[in-house]
Design a protein around this motif. Structure first.
Motif, PDB file in Angstrom:
ATOM      1  N   ASN A  11      -1.980  -9.961 -15.119  1.00 52.05           N
ATOM      2  CA  ASN A  11      -1.857 -10.455 -14.019  1.00 52.05           C
ATOM      3  C   ASN A  11      -2.764  -9.808 -12.796  1.00 52.05           C
ATOM      4  OD1 ASN A  11       0.386  -8.604 -12.715  1.00 52.05           O
ATOM      5  ND2 ASN A  11       1.667  -8.628 -14.759  1.00 52.05           N
ATOM      6  N   LEU A  12      -2.491 -11.496 -11.693  1.00 48.78           N
ATOM      7  CA  LEU A  12      -2.636 -10.218 -10.643  1.00 48.78           C
ATOM      8  C   LEU A  12      -2.258  -9.023 -10.012  1.00 48.78           C
ATOM      9  CD1 LEU A  12      -3.039 -14.404  -8.509  1.00 48.78           C
ATOM     10  CD2 LEU A  12      -5.080 -12.244  -9.632  1.00 48.78           C
ATOM     11  N   GLY A  13      -0.307  -9.284  -9.971  1.00 50.22           N
ATOM     12  CA  GLY A  13      -0.251  -7.573  -9.683  1.00 50.22           C
ATOM     13  C   GLY A  13      -0.655  -6.919 -10.090  1.00 50.22           C
ATOM     14  N   ASP A  14      -1.454  -6.295 -11.252  1.00 54.18           N
ATOM     15  CA  ASP A  14      -1.543  -5.096 -11.414  1.00 54.18           C
ATOM     16  C   ASP A  14      -3.233  -5.355 -10.937  1.00 54.18           C
ATOM     17  OD1 ASP A  14       0.428  -4.996 -13.400  1.00 54.18           O
ATOM     18  OD2 ASP A  14      -1.352  -6.138 -15.333  1.00 54.18           O
ATOM     19  N   VAL A  15      -3.693  -6.309 -10.380  1.00 51.50           N
ATOM     20  CA  VAL A  15      -5.226  -5.931  -9.350  1.00 51.50           C
ATOM     21  C   VAL A  15      -5.312  -5.571  -8.340  1.00 51.50           C
ATOM     22  CG1 VAL A  15      -7.133  -7.896  -8.327  1.00 51.50           C
ATOM     23  CG2 VAL A  15      -5.660  -8.146 -10.919  1.00 51.50           C
ATOM     24  N   LEU A  16      -4.328  -6.835  -7.617  1.00 49.95           N
ATOM     25  CA  LEU A  16      -3.926  -6.180  -6.192  1.00 49.95           C
ATOM     26  C   LEU A  16      -3.528  -4.914  -5.656  1.00 49.95           C
ATOM     27  CD1 LEU A  16      -2.855 -10.077  -5.148  1.00 49.95           C
ATOM     28  CD2 LEU A  16      -4.638  -8.982  -5.381  1.00 49.95           C
ATOM     29  N   ARG A  17      -2.675  -4.305  -6.916  1.00 51.35           N
ATOM     30  CA  ARG A  17      -2.115  -2.634  -6.202  1.00 51.35           C
ATOM     31  C   ARG A  17      -3.427  -2.112  -6.158  1.00 51.35           C
ATOM     32  NH1 ARG A  17       2.198  -5.074 -10.436  1.00 51.35           N
ATOM     33  NH2 ARG A  17       4.078  -5.085  -9.676  1.00 51.35           N
ATOM     34  N   TYR A  18      -4.157  -2.217  -6.931  1.00 48.51           N
ATOM     35  CA  TYR A  18      -5.237  -1.210  -7.161  1.00 48.51           C
ATOM     36  C   TYR A  18      -6.240  -1.845  -5.472  1.00 48.51           C
ATOM     37  CZ  TYR A  18      -4.508   2.163 -10.665  1.00 48.51           C
ATOM     38  OH  TYR A  18      -4.304   2.935 -11.360  1.00 48.51           O
ATOM     39  N   THR A  19      -5.767  -2.539  -4.689  1.00 48.75           N
ATOM     40  CA  THR A  19      -6.472  -3.056  -3.421  1.00 48.75           C
ATOM     41  C   THR A  19      -6.025  -2.786  -1.746  1.00 48.75           C
ATOM     42  OG1 THR A  19      -6.764  -5.255  -4.470  1.00 48.75           O
ATOM     43  CG2 THR A  19      -7.788  -5.625  -2.278  1.00 48.75           C
ATOM     44  N   PRO A  20      -6.792  -1.915  -1.488  1.00 49.54           N
ATOM     45  CA  PRO A  20      -6.110  -1.252  -0.477  1.00 49.54           C
ATOM     46  C   PRO A  20      -5.694  -2.462   0.881  1.00 49.54           C
ATOM     47  CG  PRO A  20      -8.343  -1.270   0.116  1.00 49.54           C
ATOM     48  CD  PRO A  20      -7.758  -1.838  -0.614  1.00 49.54           C
ATOM     49  N   GLY A  21      -4.610  -2.487   1.351  1.00 51.48           N
ATOM     50  CA  GLY A  21      -4.087  -3.522   2.330  1.00 51.48           C
ATOM     51  C   GLY A  21      -2.887  -4.516   2.117  1.00 51.48           C
ATOM     52  N   LEU A  22      -3.007  -4.141   0.999  1.00 54.73           N
ATOM     53  CA  LEU A  22      -1.571  -5.456  -0.399  1.00 54.73           C
ATOM     54  C   LEU A  22      -0.768  -4.671  -0.893  1.00 54.73           C
ATOM     55  CD1 LEU A  22      -5.246  -6.570  -0.046  1.00 54.73           C
ATOM     56  CD2 LEU A  22      -3.960  -8.797  -2.044  1.00 54.73           C
ATOM     57  N   SER A  23      -0.023  -4.996  -0.997  1.00 56.72           N
ATOM     58  CA  SER A  23       1.124  -4.669  -1.800  1.00 56.72           C
ATOM     59  C   SER A  23       1.947  -6.474  -2.669  1.00 56.72           C
ATOM     60  CB  SER A  23       2.145  -4.966  -1.283  1.00 56.72           C
ATOM     61  OG  SER A  23       2.812  -5.442  -0.014  1.00 56.72           O
ATOM     62  N   ILE A  24       2.673  -6.389  -3.298  1.00 56.98           N
ATOM     63  CA  ILE A  24       3.633  -7.449  -4.383  1.00 56.98           C
ATOM     64  C   ILE A  24       4.417  -7.726  -3.811  1.00 56.98           C
ATOM     65  CG2 ILE A  24       3.496  -8.340  -6.872  1.00 56.98           C
ATOM     66  CD1 ILE A  24       0.848  -7.619  -5.933  1.00 56.98           C
ATOM     67  N   SER A  25       5.172  -8.998  -3.359  1.00 54.87           N
ATOM     68  CA  SER A  25       6.596  -9.508  -3.543  1.00 54.87           C
ATOM     69  C   SER A  25       7.143  -9.672  -5.198  1.00 54.87           C
ATOM     70  CB  SER A  25       6.560 -10.515  -2.652  1.00 54.87           C
ATOM     71  OG  SER A  25       7.871 -10.823  -2.524  1.00 54.87           O
ATOM     72  N   GLN A  26       8.268  -9.647  -5.261  1.00 55.15           N
ATOM     73  CA  GLN A  26       9.076  -9.784  -6.873  1.00 55.15           C
ATOM     74  C   GLN A  26       8.000 -12.352  -6.667  1.00 55.15           C
ATOM     75  OE1 GLN A  26      12.989 -11.078  -7.247  1.00 55.15           O
ATOM     76  NE2 GLN A  26      12.424  -8.760  -7.953  1.00 55.15           N
ATOM     77  N   GLY A  27       8.257 -13.194  -5.841  1.00 57.01           N
ATOM     78  CA  GLY A  27       8.518 -13.458  -6.097  1.00 57.01           C
ATOM     79  C   GLY A  27       9.461 -14.426  -7.201  1.00 57.01           C
ATOM     80  N   GLU A  28      10.727 -14.453  -7.074  1.00 53.91           N
ATOM     81  CA  GLU A  28      11.968 -14.508  -7.771  1.00 53.91           C
ATOM     82  C   GLU A  28      11.602 -14.899  -8.948  1.00 53.91           C
ATOM     83  OE1 GLU A  28      13.861 -17.664  -5.558  1.00 53.91           O
ATOM     84  OE2 GLU A  28      11.950 -17.978  -5.151  1.00 53.91           O
ATOM     85  N   GLY A  29      10.636 -13.655  -9.589  1.00 50.49           N
ATOM     86  CA  GLY A  29      10.232 -13.897 -11.146  1.00 50.49           C
ATOM     87  C   GLY A  29       9.414 -14.945 -11.659  1.00 50.49           C
TER      88      GLY A  29
END
Length: 707
Positions: free
Chosen positions: A76-94
């Protein structure tokens, strides 16, 4: 970031294949793709719309190739963005993708092939050529929103004169499994079709979680003339899953509160009532035409229809823990329906020419969009107290009282039309100095019918509208002391109408307020150490005017915050250290502060879900011609969930690893291990009482073939 890529993102993929010993493409196919990468096509780097080498772009950006997605088994995009500087992931209410770029939270700054894709859902990765991540405000290329940056997914296109089939199948230790297929057929010398599809059965470490999703994406490419290429595509996405909003926070005397520990599996919702479904139809036509050696252009038309439901119960307040267990849990909930139809037309012209010794790359474009949205929300009602909230004794699993989603609290219809025109010039003043300047005009027109307010007493009778018109500039300078080094400075702006993200939270008392604005100042350095190894760095200051956030005392309500400022630094190393060892490493420092908050000040508090320090590292090492390993880690510093800074999520380090074995030239087996050290951690959150728990040690076994 990949500044060494001088011919657009297509050649990036080639370089990654060429530097990975276990690449599955034959050498002859790699050479063909390199030739395509040198061709200055508008679609080689969709995110910036011009054939500009990445080293000459005055902006911080990253490109994640399909090869990296595959090697790290991202789902998923969350996996991709966790390895990108300057970005974090919000839960998005699931139930949706939600990103935080440089301290700015968004559920709408997503694009697909350069067109807006702003419906709330989890976007799959099965049909992607790459993911382009631009950081910094930049309305010139994307229009409203994108205050911290944007995420653009670039889909796979048919390949002329080639026949191949790609297959992959994987299962993890939670029982979740996925199969993907990619078939390309050259049906004629000047035409090809491609079909991408996937199915995924969803499962994880959480009690009662489950679901399934699938998608199919047929595409057709036709070389109508030697100078004209036409693409047609259709995608259907279907997603049906349990909505999981994690665990509540735990009351700490003297504060701040912390996530509830020791209940990483416990489901704080209704196994039967927490559910989300999505059906999406996306049809698109794209034409690319070369008028001359100096002028080319494209035209894209897209129609998308989305139908979305989500409903859930969730923990609504912090809990008191006695003897290691919560005493009571307060529950709240709602049911939300959204139907949206998007019609978007976008056209770009790019001209490359000289005026005397000065070179120009001029981009002129326009975009028109029409978006119709119907949205309604029902509050839940508990039979025991005839209220939408109830406090119950804690049990595991929870003993949920009888309830229904029966109280209609929102019923709205909205139409948004936007019209944009933009002009940009990339000027080659000398071999060592380049300038970028441009401006965009946007008109954003929204009309809303609030059915529940039809008989109001304020004279509006449920009908209200707003028109926003805005000019937004982009300025940059690139200094190149050597061909493989660039230093840049840039200034960019963007804006977001108060109703401009999801068109659902506009209220009569805020409708007349001005749009929020974003201003990004940035200096950076890009250095191609070698053709296949690069380092990039950026220092930035991002200023945001007033914005809305979740009310920390009532997650179902929205409050207005007067503004914020994020200052930070980003660093990334990417490429091949040796002919057997490739690395991707990133670090970011974010200092985000709230200027003022409408409920009692909080001036100087940290912005929500903005860790000061984040770092990531991934290595791929070929031990032999057939055997390889991958290993790395992500670090996320502590952060406050909301701007009131009442709940603090601790920092963590998660270690991941992988083993690759080439069974045949075109068949690979890989095992990806997540959370190798079995760290207890909380990766993201939505509100002070909705915090996700990280998965324990688990593994995914995948077999990948290309024939």
């Amino acid at each position: 970031m990949h500044p060494y890529n001088r011919f657009g993102a297509a050649s990036l993929i080639v370089l990654m294949y060429a530097t990975t010993a276990m690449a599955m493409e034959e050498e002859s196919k790699i050479e063909e793709i390199v030739v395509q990468g040198k061709y200055l096509s508008l679609d080689k780097l969709d995110a910036v719309k011009t054939p500009t080498p990445i080293i000459d772009i005055p902006q911080s950006l990253s490109i994640i190739s399909s090869d990296q997605i595959e090697k790290q088994s991202f789902t998923n995009l969350g996996d991709v963005l966790r390895y990108t500087p300057g970005l974090s992931i919000s839960q998005g209410e699931g139930h949706r993708d939600a990103i935080i770029i440089r301290g700015i939270t968004s559920t709408a700054d997503f694009f697909i092939d350069g067109l807006r894709d702003d419906v709330q859902y989890f976007r799959p990765l099965y049909n992607l050529e790459r993911v382009e991540i631009l950081r910094g405000s930049n309305a010139l290329l994307f229009g409203r929103g994108g205050g911290g940056g944007v995420i653009n997914r670039v889909t796979k296109k048919p390949v002329l004169d080639q026949q191949f089939t790609g297959l992959s199948a994987g299962i993890n230790t939670f029982g979740s499994y996925k199969v993907e297929g990619d078939v390309n057929v050259g049906v004629a010398e000047d035409a090809a079709v491609r079909l991408n599809a996937f199915y995924e059965d969803l499962n994880n470490h959480r009690d009662f979680f489950g679901g399934e999703r699938f998608a199919v994406n047929p595409t057709l490419s036709i070389m109508a003339t030697p100078d004209t290429e036409v693409h047609f595509s259709y995608e259907y996405v279907d997603d049906d899953r349990v909505v999981d909003r994690g665990v509540p926070s735990q009351i700490v005397t003297g504060g701040p509160n912390v996530p509830l520990k020791g209940f990483k599996k416990t489901f704080f919702g209704s196994p039967d009532g927490n559910r989300t479904t999505l059906q999406a139809h996306i049809a698109k036509g794209h034409l690319d035409h070369v008028f001359s050696d100096a002028l080319r252009g494209n035209l894209t038309v897209q129609y998308a229809d989305y139908s979305k439901l989500y409903q859930n119960l969730f923990g609504n307040s912090a809990v008191t823990v006695v003897n290691g267990s919560p005493l009571q849990v307060q529950l709240d909930g709602y049911q939300d329906f959204t139907d949206r139809q998007n019609f978007i037309i976008q056209s770009n012209l790019v001209s490359e020419f000289k005026t005397g010794p000065i070179g120009h790359t001029v981009l002129f474009g326009g975009e028109f969009g029409d978006q119709d949205t119907v949205n309604s929300r029902n509050d839940n009602v508990f039979a025991d107290n005839d209220s939408d909230k109830i406090t119950i004794a804690f049990t595991d699993p929870l003993n949920i009282p009888e309830f229904s989603f029966s109280n209609l609290v929102r019923d709205r219809e909205s139409n948004v039309q936007f019209l944009s025109v933009y002009l940009q010039d990339q000027i080659d003043v000398t071999d060592w100095l380049k300038l970028v300047g441009g401006v965009r005009f946007d008109r954003f027109d929204i009309d809303v019918l609030d059915v529940l307010e039809k008989n109001d007493t304020n004279g509006l009778n449920g009908d209200f509208s707003r028109v926003d018109e805005k000019f937004t500039p982009r300025l940059g300078a690139i200094l190149k002391p050597a061909e493989n080094i660039s230093a840049y400075v840039s200034y960019s702006e963007t804006f977001l109408p108060r109703s401009g993200e999801q068109f659902l939270t506009l209220s009569l008392d805020t409708e007349s307020t001005r749009p929020q604005s974003f201003k990004n100042k940035e200096v950076g350095l890009k250095w191609d150490i070698r053709q296949d190894l690069s380092v990039t760095a950026a220092l930035f200051d991002l200023d945001r005017s007033s914005f809305t956030s979740v009310d920390p005392t009532d997650p179902g309500q929205i409050i207005v915050i007067e503004g914020s400022q994020t200052q930070g630094f980003e660093l990334q190393l990417d490429g091949a250290l040796t002919d057997r060892w490739t690395v991707t490493a990133g670090y970011s420092y974010l200092d985000g502060k709230v200027r003022q908050k409408d409920r009692g000040g909080d001036h100087g508090n940290r912005t929500g879900q903005t860790p000061r320090n984040m770092a990531s590292l991934w290595n791929t090492l070929a031990l032999t011609e057939k055997l390889g390993i991958g290993f790395g880690a992500t670090y996320q510093g502590s952060y406050f969930v909301r701007e009131d800074n009442s709940v603090k999520v601790p920092d963590f380090i998660r270690v991941d690893a992988a083993i690759y074995y080439q069974l045949k030239d075109n068949l690979r087996l890989q095992v990806n291990v997540e959370n190798l050290l079995d760290e207890t951690y909380f990766p993201d959150a939505h509100s002070n009482s909705n915090i996700s728990t990280g998965a324990p040690l688990n593994a995914r076994f995948t077999i990948i073939g290309r024939f």
